[in-house]
Design a protein around this motif. Sequence first.
Motif: not given
Length: 474
Positions: A157-158, A280, A286, A370
């Motif tokens: 995600i990050d 995601f 998110q 993100n």
Amino acid sequence: MQHYFRDQCLFMTGATGFLGFATTVKLLETVSWKSLFLLVRGGEKRFWDLAQARLPPHKWQAIKDVENVSIFDGDIEKPSLGLAAEDLSKVQANTTIYIHGACSINLQRSLASISKSVIAPTLEIAELALSSPQLESFVYISTAYANAHLHSTHHGIDTHVSEKIHPLRPSCADSTTFEYSDLCTTHQMTTPEFQFHNFPFPYAYAKHLTERLLLQRFPCQMTDDLVSVPRLLILRPSILGPAIHEPYPYYELPGSVPATSILAALVTTLSFRMHFPSRFTDPMAQSTLDEVPVDIVVNQLLMHLSHQSAGIVHAVAGARGRRPIASVWANAMSERILPWHPRLIWHKDADWHDKRLHPLARAFKIMGTNFIFENTRTKDMWERMTEWEREVFPLWVDNLEQNGDVRLRREAYREQISRYLKKRKIPMLFLDLLVQRPVGAASWPMDVLRYVSSTIRNFWKRAGSTQKLSLNSN
């Protein structure tokens, strides 16, 4: 701060742009310096005409009276920046700090076009700076999204982006010189690195390459030696947003604030479905936008200069300022007059170049991502700042509401939509049919339209519920 700038002669490009104008006003209002040189297409008259149009009368008059300001008519894409020989010699002989922020941010332009407007002018200004005998610092305004390709290099995600160069080749071999040579000599006007990596726009790759070319020309900046001169400071802002305080609250220029453009598009879209890419599981919660107020970026820029920082620095909103896409969407839907809300459809199997995507998704490709931008350099500097510096040059977004009131951004996105309608020669009557009036404006037609829209929307909801009940009973 004041002690450092007192004997400095600054040369700036991009002084009429969104960030550049805010920086110029801050310098004229708050900082004492020896001389200020501004490179402006159209010269002195155009700059002061724009300043008068953009600023409240008292603020415009205050900066108009500041002495030791020289405004040169020039163009970064012309030889010698379009400067007369006498003006060029004056800049070269006296400038101690170069701030290069002029840049075309048309994300749809080809790499060939971007190379001529971003890379080549930057290198020419860098050569001018290095020929200046009194040079202390060269500042290049890049973008934190120069490393947006990192989103495609993992499956989480990050996406973490450090305050360093993220190489495009896994080996230690530096391909920078060959890449620029390819751009300048090949008919395709591209590079293997650009073709291989999944950059959202040619603009992002051009900024990445320009950073590396500058580091070649200022080799001492590859270390953490903050004392040696000349210093190279590469400032990477994230998404520029409206000002919190300066030059005035919610200051922005039409077309210069991506989040406002997104808002304008979402408020007026006629689409019933909008297809976006994101891997995601819950993209609305998110994925985020890191929108940093423009005056925060100005403060970080000037403070890093006064603290003699060198190397790469992120100017970002950070954890306190990242805005979830769910919030952006909710704000836009609360502003819609049209009697339906589009359905947002996320595709896990699509990247940001997929032709199935909605035009808005292809224009704002980072909406399903993100990014976590490191900002250690600014945090460390904050600890060394005096109380006066912290008060006059705040570096942080305290909360999302500081410039997040969508109603107070209404005038800005109305202006964008108005320009679009004029360009397409669409009657301006549609502006009030599509967009709410600014806060405080007469709004009885709005109230009627919103009532009609709400009635139609509720009817559709009830019709959908009735149909479900009928199906269930069967």
